[in-house]
Design a protein around this motif. Structure first.
Motif, short mmCIF file in Angstrom:
data_model
loop_
_atom_site.label_atom_id
_atom_site.label_comp_id
_atom_site.label_asym_id
_atom_site.label_seq_id
_atom_site.Cartn_x
_atom_site.Cartn_y
_atom_site.Cartn_z
N ARG A 45 45.47 38.16 37.11
CA ARG A 45 45.61 37.14 38.09
C ARG A 45 44.93 35.73 38.30
NH1 ARG A 45 42.22 38.89 41.69
NH2 ARG A 45 42.93 37.31 43.51
N ARG A 47 49.86 51.24 34.54
CA ARG A 47 51.19 51.49 35.45
C ARG A 47 51.76 53.05 35.22
NH1 ARG A 47 49.32 48.06 37.12
NH2 ARG A 47 49.82 45.98 37.48
N ARG A 58 46.81 47.79 41.64
CA ARG A 58 48.19 47.66 42.37
C ARG A 58 49.07 48.89 42.60
NH1 ARG A 58 49.03 41.79 39.70
NH2 ARG A 58 47.83 43.01 38.16
N ASP A 87 40.65 48.62 33.32
CA ASP A 87 41.76 48.36 34.38
C ASP A 87 42.52 47.17 33.91
OD1 ASP A 87 40.76 46.07 35.52
OD2 ASP A 87 40.23 47.26 37.29
N SER A 88 43.56 46.92 34.53
CA SER A 88 44.49 45.71 34.37
C SER A 88 45.81 46.18 33.65
CB SER A 88 43.68 44.56 33.98
OG SER A 88 43.04 43.97 34.75
N GLY A 89 46.85 46.59 34.56
CA GLY A 89 47.97 46.84 33.83
C GLY A 89 48.50 48.22 33.70
N HIS A 139 40.88 41.42 35.74
CA HIS A 139 41.36 41.37 36.99
C HIS A 139 42.82 41.20 37.27
CE1 HIS A 139 37.35 39.89 38.83
NE2 HIS A 139 37.29 39.84 37.30
C1 LIG Z 1 45.52 41.02 45.29
C2 LIG Z 1 44.30 41.37 44.46
C3 LIG Z 1 43.07 40.97 44.74
C4 LIG Z 1 41.98 41.14 43.93
N1 LIG Z 1 40.78 40.81 44.25
C5 LIG Z 1 39.98 41.13 43.41
C6 LIG Z 1 38.34 40.57 44.06
O1 LIG Z 1 38.21 39.96 45.08
N2 LIG Z 1 37.28 40.90 43.11
C7 LIG Z 1 37.52 41.58 41.95
O2 LIG Z 1 36.42 41.88 41.29
N3 LIG Z 1 38.77 41.83 41.43
C8 LIG Z 1 40.01 41.78 42.37
N4 LIG Z 1 41.15 42.41 41.97
C9 LIG Z 1 41.38 42.73 40.45
C10 LIG Z 1 41.38 44.40 40.61
O3 LIG Z 1 39.85 44.89 41.25
C11 LIG Z 1 41.65 45.13 39.52
O4 LIG Z 1 40.75 44.78 38.38
C12 LIG Z 1 42.94 44.90 38.93
O5 LIG Z 1 43.87 44.73 40.28
C13 LIG Z 1 43.40 45.90 38.40
O6 LIG Z 1 44.70 45.79 37.63
P1 LIG Z 1 46.06 46.28 38.29
O7 LIG Z 1 46.26 45.90 39.52
O8 LIG Z 1 46.93 45.74 36.95
O9 LIG Z 1 45.71 47.80 37.97
C14 LIG Z 1 42.03 42.08 42.71
C15 LIG Z 1 43.41 42.57 42.48
C16 LIG Z 1 44.80 42.01 43.29
C17 LIG Z 1 45.91 42.42 42.79
#
Ligand SMILES: Cc1cc2nc3c(=O)[nH]c(=O)nc-3n(C[C@H](O)[C@H](O)[C@H](O)COP(=O)(O)O)c2cc1C
Length: 116
Positions: free
Chosen positions: A16, A48, A68, A44-46, A13
Motif C-alpha cells: 500500500r 489471506r 488486514r 507479511d503482505s498478502g 507493508h
Molecule cells: C491501513 C494500514 C495501515 C498500516 N500502517 C502501517 C504503519 O503505520 N507502519 C507499518 O510499519 N506498517 C503499516 N501497515 C502495514 C502492516 O503493518 C502490514 O505490514 C501489512 O498490513 C501486512 O499485509 P496484509 O495487510 O496484506 O496482511 C499498514 C497496513 C494497513 C492496511
C-alpha cells in the motif's frame, strides 16, 4: 550479524505504500538465503489463506504475520470475528498440509512448491 538484529520482517507493508515495488513473496527467498538461519525471518503482505502460509513457510519464513485479515473479522463480528479468522487460518493450514502430504511445519520446504 553486522547490525546485531534479533530478527527481520520481509514486508512491503501490504503493497500500500510503494507503487511498483515487488511482492514480498518474490523477495522472500533471497532474504532467507542471505540470512542463512542466523536470525528469525518473519513474513507479511498478502497472507489471506492457508495456502499462502504454506508457500511463505516453504520458502523459508519462520512465521507469518497478518495485517488486514483479522481487521476484516473485527469489523464484521468483533472479537468473535477475529477468532473466526484465526480458526479458519489454522483449519486451512492443516487441510493444505494434509493435502500436500506434509505432517509438520518443519517439513515445509521449497521442494514441495512448483514454480509456474
Ligand atoms: C491501513 C494500514 C495501515 C498500516 N500502517 C502501517 C504503519 O503505520 N507502519 C507499518 O510499519 N506498517 C503499516 N501497515 C502495514 C502492516 O503493518 C502490514 O505490514 C501489512 O498490513 C501486512 O499485509 P496484509 O495487510 O496484506 O496482511 C499498514 C497496513 C494497513 C492496511
Amino acid at each position: 550479524m553486522e547490525y546485531e538484529l534479533d530478527g527481520i520482517i520481509v514486508s512491503n507493508h501490504g503493497g500500500r505504500q510503494l507503487d511498483g515495488c515487488i511482492s514480498s513473496i518474490a523477495a522472500l527467498p533471497a532474504v532467507v538465503n542471505e540470512v542463512g538461519g542466523r536470525i528469525p525471518v518473519l513474513f507479511d503482505s498478502g497472507i489471506r489463506k492457508g495456502t499462502d502460509v504454506v508457500k511463505a513457510l516453504a520458502l523459508g519464513a519462520d512465521a507469518v504475520l497478518l495485517g488486514r485479515p483479522y481487521v476484516y473479522g473485527l469489523a464484521i463480528n468483533g472479537k468473535e470475528g477475529v477468532q473466526e479468522v484465526l480458526d479458519n487460518f489454522i483449519y486451512d493450514l492443516d487441510a493444505t498440509m494434509a493435502t500436500a502430504g506434509v505432517d509438520a511445519v518443519s517439513a515445509l520446504t521449497r521442494d514441495i512448491l512448483v514454480r509456474k
